[in-house]
Design a protein around this motif. Structure first.
Motif, mmCIF file in Angstrom:
data_model
loop_
_atom_site.group_PDB
_atom_site.id
_atom_site.type_symbol
_atom_site.label_atom_id
_atom_site.label_comp_id
_atom_site.label_asym_id
_atom_site.label_seq_id
_atom_site.Cartn_x
_atom_site.Cartn_y
_atom_site.Cartn_z
ATOM 1 N N MET A 166 -35.900 44.233 42.402
ATOM 2 C CA MET A 166 -37.185 45.047 41.387
ATOM 3 C C MET A 166 -37.240 46.317 42.444
ATOM 4 O O MET A 166 -37.514 46.429 43.715
ATOM 5 C CB MET A 166 -39.010 44.197 41.433
ATOM 6 C CG MET A 166 -39.288 45.308 40.210
ATOM 7 S SD MET A 166 -41.135 44.663 39.965
ATOM 8 C CE MET A 166 -40.463 43.871 38.629
ATOM 9 N N SER A 167 -37.576 47.506 42.123
ATOM 10 C CA SER A 167 -37.377 48.980 42.600
ATOM 11 C C SER A 167 -38.704 49.456 43.455
ATOM 12 O O SER A 167 -39.428 49.080 42.746
ATOM 13 C CB SER A 167 -36.536 50.118 41.688
ATOM 14 O OG SER A 167 -36.937 51.288 42.160
ATOM 15 N N ALA A 168 -39.075 50.054 44.481
ATOM 16 C CA ALA A 168 -40.177 50.035 44.783
ATOM 17 C C ALA A 168 -41.012 51.492 43.667
ATOM 18 O O ALA A 168 -41.940 51.869 44.003
ATOM 19 C CB ALA A 168 -39.914 51.171 46.386
ATOM 20 N N ASP A 169 -39.699 51.886 43.131
ATOM 21 C CA ASP A 169 -39.959 53.353 42.116
ATOM 22 C C ASP A 169 -40.325 52.419 40.804
ATOM 23 O O ASP A 169 -41.529 53.328 40.203
ATOM 24 C CB ASP A 169 -38.906 54.032 42.505
ATOM 25 C CG ASP A 169 -38.630 54.743 43.349
ATOM 26 O OD1 ASP A 169 -39.296 55.197 44.143
ATOM 27 O OD2 ASP A 169 -37.838 56.096 43.534
ATOM 28 N N THR A 170 -40.806 51.000 40.952
ATOM 29 C CA THR A 170 -41.055 50.762 39.761
ATOM 30 C C THR A 170 -42.156 51.131 39.282
ATOM 31 O O THR A 170 -43.394 50.621 40.115
ATOM 32 C CB THR A 170 -40.943 48.673 39.819
ATOM 33 O OG1 THR A 170 -39.557 49.144 39.400
ATOM 34 C CG2 THR A 170 -41.376 48.154 37.999
ATOM 35 N N GLY A 171 -42.394 51.632 37.711
ATOM 36 C CA GLY A 171 -44.224 52.546 37.512
ATOM 37 C C GLY A 171 -44.427 53.536 38.130
ATOM 38 O O GLY A 171 -45.456 54.045 37.488
ATOM 39 N N ILE A 172 -43.521 54.604 38.997
ATOM 40 C CA ILE A 172 -44.083 55.491 39.216
ATOM 41 C C ILE A 172 -42.365 56.655 39.260
ATOM 42 O O ILE A 172 -43.092 57.437 38.822
ATOM 43 C CB ILE A 172 -44.091 56.024 40.513
ATOM 44 C CG1 ILE A 172 -42.939 55.352 42.481
ATOM 45 C CG2 ILE A 172 -45.278 55.060 41.496
ATOM 46 C CD1 ILE A 172 -42.813 55.503 42.656
ATOM 47 N N ARG A 173 -41.951 56.210 38.620
ATOM 48 C CA ARG A 173 -40.832 56.545 36.837
ATOM 49 C C ARG A 173 -41.151 57.005 35.762
ATOM 50 O O ARG A 173 -41.173 55.529 35.355
ATOM 51 C CB ARG A 173 -39.662 56.223 37.839
ATOM 52 C CG ARG A 173 -39.338 56.268 39.684
ATOM 53 C CD ARG A 173 -38.938 57.183 39.900
ATOM 54 N NE ARG A 173 -38.235 57.931 41.289
ATOM 55 C CZ ARG A 173 -38.268 58.858 41.851
ATOM 56 N NH1 ARG A 173 -38.155 60.205 41.401
ATOM 57 N NH2 ARG A 173 -38.038 59.169 42.980
ATOM 58 N N ASP A 174 -40.408 57.815 35.342
ATOM 59 C CA ASP A 174 -40.727 58.099 34.106
ATOM 60 C C ASP A 174 -39.304 57.430 33.169
ATOM 61 O O ASP A 174 -38.377 57.845 33.799
ATOM 62 C CB ASP A 174 -40.475 59.709 33.609
ATOM 63 C CG ASP A 174 -40.563 59.109 32.059
ATOM 64 O OD1 ASP A 174 -41.671 59.166 31.388
ATOM 65 O OD2 ASP A 174 -39.776 59.761 31.395
ATOM 66 N N VAL A 175 -39.478 56.946 32.301
ATOM 67 C CA VAL A 175 -38.042 55.828 32.590
ATOM 68 C C VAL A 175 -36.520 56.923 31.578
ATOM 69 O O VAL A 175 -35.632 56.033 31.003
ATOM 70 C CB VAL A 175 -38.337 54.992 31.412
ATOM 71 C CG1 VAL A 175 -38.779 53.496 31.981
ATOM 72 C CG2 VAL A 175 -38.774 54.806 29.483
ATOM 73 N N VAL A 176 -37.061 57.430 30.554
ATOM 74 C CA VAL A 176 -36.881 58.497 29.877
ATOM 75 C C VAL A 176 -35.661 59.746 31.273
ATOM 76 O O VAL A 176 -34.563 59.849 31.051
ATOM 77 C CB VAL A 176 -37.484 59.430 28.901
ATOM 78 C CG1 VAL A 176 -36.536 60.463 28.419
ATOM 79 C CG2 VAL A 176 -37.495 58.930 28.219
ATOM 80 N N THR A 177 -36.658 60.450 31.960
ATOM 81 C CA THR A 177 -35.700 61.173 33.110
ATOM 82 C C THR A 177 -35.618 60.982 33.940
ATOM 83 O O THR A 177 -35.284 61.508 35.080
ATOM 84 C CB THR A 177 -37.305 62.327 32.837
ATOM 85 O OG1 THR A 177 -38.179 62.300 33.616
ATOM 86 C CG2 THR A 177 -37.031 62.810 31.237
ATOM 87 N N GLY A 178 -36.318 59.519 35.028
ATOM 88 C CA GLY A 178 -36.605 59.027 36.236
ATOM 89 C C GLY A 178 -37.161 59.565 37.164
ATOM 90 O O GLY A 178 -37.356 59.528 37.947
ATOM 91 N N LEU A 179 -37.541 61.059 36.582
ATOM 92 C CA LEU A 179 -38.911 61.753 37.519
ATOM 93 C C LEU A 179 -40.129 60.776 37.419
ATOM 94 O O LEU A 179 -40.395 60.233 36.842
ATOM 95 C CB LEU A 179 -39.017 63.163 36.765
ATOM 96 C CG LEU A 179 -37.918 64.243 36.387
ATOM 97 C CD1 LEU A 179 -37.986 65.016 35.976
ATOM 98 C CD2 LEU A 179 -37.139 64.519 37.751
ATOM 99 N N TYR A 180 -40.977 61.113 38.827
ATOM 100 C CA TYR A 180 -42.070 60.426 39.045
ATOM 101 C C TYR A 180 -43.053 60.895 37.753
ATOM 102 O O TYR A 180 -43.244 61.724 36.893
ATOM 103 C CB TYR A 180 -43.055 61.382 40.310
ATOM 104 C CG TYR A 180 -42.376 60.832 41.344
ATOM 105 C CD1 TYR A 180 -42.557 59.695 41.845
ATOM 106 C CD2 TYR A 180 -42.030 61.992 41.761
ATOM 107 C CE1 TYR A 180 -41.710 59.325 42.750
ATOM 108 C CE2 TYR A 180 -41.102 61.685 43.473
ATOM 109 C CZ TYR A 180 -41.058 61.051 44.106
ATOM 110 O OH TYR A 180 -40.446 60.416 45.098
ATOM 111 N N VAL A 181 -43.464 59.988 37.297
ATOM 112 C CA VAL A 181 -44.956 60.196 36.197
ATOM 113 C C VAL A 181 -46.231 60.621 37.091
ATOM 114 O O VAL A 181 -46.864 60.792 37.958
ATOM 115 C CB VAL A 181 -45.634 59.108 35.958
ATOM 116 C CG1 VAL A 181 -44.302 58.024 34.968
ATOM 117 C CG2 VAL A 181 -45.680 57.735 37.058
ATOM 118 N N ARG A 182 -46.675 61.340 35.966
ATOM 119 C CA ARG A 182 -48.376 62.073 35.806
ATOM 120 C C ARG A 182 -49.404 60.850 36.649
ATOM 121 O O ARG A 182 -49.714 61.664 37.709
ATOM 122 C CB ARG A 182 -48.638 62.346 34.855
ATOM 123 C CG ARG A 182 -50.282 63.402 34.963
ATOM 124 C CD ARG A 182 -50.898 63.796 33.105
ATOM 125 N NE ARG A 182 -51.537 64.297 33.637
ATOM 126 C CZ ARG A 182 -52.296 65.597 32.199
ATOM 127 N NH1 ARG A 182 -51.296 65.246 31.607
ATOM 128 N NH2 ARG A 182 -52.942 66.011 33.238
#
Length: 158
Positions: A1-17
Motif C-alpha cells: 500500500m502506498s504511503a500516499d493512501t488517504g492523502i491523495r484525491d482518487v480523481v486527480t491524484g492531488l493532495y486532499v484538503r
C-alpha cells in the motif's frame, strides 16, 4: 500500500484538503523561521455544475486535465491540493507577492483557451485564478480567504 493512501484525491491524484492542515503548519513555520514568503493561489472551475451536467465522464476528464496542467506548471517545492469539487489550491513556498502575481497570470493564460473549448476536454470550461501572499502580521486564514475570494466569482444577483 502506498504511503500516499488517504492523502491523495482518487480523481486527480492531488493532495486532499484534509492533508492541507499538516502541510500548512510546516510551511508557515518554515516561512517564519527562514523569513521566506509563502503565497497561495486558488484555481476555480467556474460553473462546475454545468460541466457535471455534461456527464460524469466529462466532469472527471475536466478535473483530471486541470490537475495535469497544474502539475506541469508548479515547482517541486510547491504543494497542490484539490480543495473542493471545483477548486484547486496551490501553496507557493518562497513566492513573494510579485512571484504570486506572475503565477496567477501564467495560470490565467494557460487556461484561457479552455473557455472556447480549446482545451484538452470536449466542452468549454471557464477557469478563474486568484492569489495572495502571507506577510508578517497577517493570519494565514485571511490570506487563504483573499485568494479564494479573488478566484471565486460572486453569485449572480436574482
Amino acid at each position: 500500500m502506498s504511503a500516499d493512501t488517504g492523502i491523495r484525491d482518487v480523481v486527480t491524484g492531488l493532495y486532499v484538503r484534509e492533508y492541507f492542515d499538516d502541510v500548512i503548519a510546516r510551511e508557515l513555520e518554515r516561512s517564519r523561521r527562514h523569513g521566506i514568503a509563502l503565497s497561495v493561489v486558488s484555481v476555480v472551475i467556474v460553473d462546475f455544475a454545468a460541466v457535471a451536467d455534461a456527464g460524469e465522464e466529462t466532469a472527471v476528464a475536466v478535473l483530471g486535465e486541470a490537475a495535469k496542467e497544474l502539475q506541469r506548471n508548479v515547482r517541486e517545492t510547491d504543494h497542490l491540493f484539490r480543495w473542493e469539487d471545483d477548486e484547486f489550491l496551490l501553496l507557493l513556498f518562497g513566492a513573494d507577492a510579485e512571484a504570486c502575481a506572475r503565477k496567477v497570470r501564467q495560470l490565467d493564460v494557460l487556461f484561457r483557451p479552455w473557455r472556447d473549448g480549446g482545451g484538452p476536454v470536449p466542452v468549454p470550461v471557464r477557469v478563474r485564478v486568484g492569489g495572495a501572499t502571507h506577510e508578517e502580521g497577517l493570519v494565514f486564514p485571511s490570506v487563504l480567504q483573499a485568494a479564494r475570494t479573488i478566484a471565486r466569482p460572486a453569485p449572480a444577483s436574482p
